[in-house]
Design a protein around this motif. Sequence first.
Motif, mmCIF file in Angstrom:
data_model
loop_
_atom_site.group_PDB
_atom_site.id
_atom_site.type_symbol
_atom_site.label_atom_id
_atom_site.label_comp_id
_atom_site.label_asym_id
_atom_site.label_seq_id
_atom_site.Cartn_x
_atom_site.Cartn_y
_atom_site.Cartn_z
ATOM 1 N N GLN A 96 -6.679 1.512 -2.210
ATOM 2 C CA GLN A 96 -7.817 0.843 -1.590
ATOM 3 C C GLN A 96 -8.277 -0.372 -2.389
ATOM 4 O OE1 GLN A 96 -8.956 1.448 1.453
ATOM 5 N NE2 GLN A 96 -7.310 2.956 1.572
ATOM 6 N N MET A 150 -7.413 -8.289 0.972
ATOM 7 C CA MET A 150 -8.003 -8.728 2.240
ATOM 8 C C MET A 150 -8.942 -9.908 2.018
ATOM 9 S SD MET A 150 -8.939 -5.225 4.290
ATOM 10 C CE MET A 150 -7.675 -4.074 4.825
ATOM 11 N N LYS A 167 0.832 -1.207 0.000
ATOM 12 C CA LYS A 167 0.000 0.000 0.000
ATOM 13 C C LYS A 167 0.866 1.256 0.000
ATOM 14 C CE LYS A 167 -3.309 -0.001 3.073
ATOM 15 N NZ LYS A 167 -3.931 -0.243 4.404
ATOM 16 N N SER A 171 -5.736 -3.129 -1.701
ATOM 17 C CA SER A 171 -5.799 -3.542 -0.301
ATOM 18 C C SER A 171 -7.058 -4.339 0.010
ATOM 19 C CB SER A 171 -5.729 -2.313 0.607
ATOM 20 O OG SER A 171 -5.867 -2.691 1.961
ATOM 21 N N LYS A 172 -8.202 -3.808 -0.374
ATOM 22 C CA LYS A 172 -9.456 -4.483 -0.024
ATOM 23 C C LYS A 172 -9.614 -5.797 -0.777
ATOM 24 C CE LYS A 172 -10.556 -1.294 2.876
ATOM 25 N NZ LYS A 172 -9.372 -0.424 2.781
#
Length: 243
Positions: free
Chosen positions: A144, A151, A48, A147-148
């Motif tokens: 984002q 996840m 990130k 990252s998301k």
Amino acid sequence: MVVASSAYASKDVYADYPVTLQGYTGDKQTSVSYGGQMARHALHNSLKKIIAKGADAEQMTVYFSGKDAERVIIDPVSKEGFPVKQSLVAELSAGKNLSEKTYSGTILGFPGNMTGVEVLEFMLDQASNTATGFDPLTGYDYIQLVSKFAMGAVFYSQAVDNYLDEKLEAGNKPNSRPYKDGAAYTGKEHAWDEAFGYFGAPAHTLTLTAEDVYNIAKQKPAGLAKADYNGDGVVDLKTEMAY
């Protein structure tokens, strides 16, 4: 289904569970092991930061699919009022990456019938064409998005659809044998450890409030005393950090 006793321990700290594997002759004093998962959390955080700094695709690849022993942890790093113990990914666990643990199936609804790995590679390639991870032409924030998606496709997928699913089946990684040759933990003990590791929480999370965990994750000075469970003055990224 047989599961390890460590999974049901009443202690508030996920640590120091004894070796229960019959016939183990090594020198390990505990069966707990999830360093690889902590290394992947550090890689995710670092990726990130790399995107935000406008790095090129080659550097992103190093932190997504590389295994270089000299990879520096870019995030989390020591800050005023919040020192951390490790500076290299390999200090958490050597030879780990994100790509090999990314969901390999097709991502339905994403153009091109891409696999999870291909989606992240595509996003990283797009991110490399931006200055700070944000594309003003499309409104896409790749920090984002990457990252998301990671996840879900790495951490959630591995914990829920692997270690707490197939690997908890009775005939898979049984409790009567080591998870792998030479290991100090049984199959089911380690499956549970790995799932906990992907959760990305301090080992002493049950002793903390939600605000404490937030302060640790954001590396606020108020979080140091709560994170530093062993009192050595630094935050161990393997057992005391919240990701």
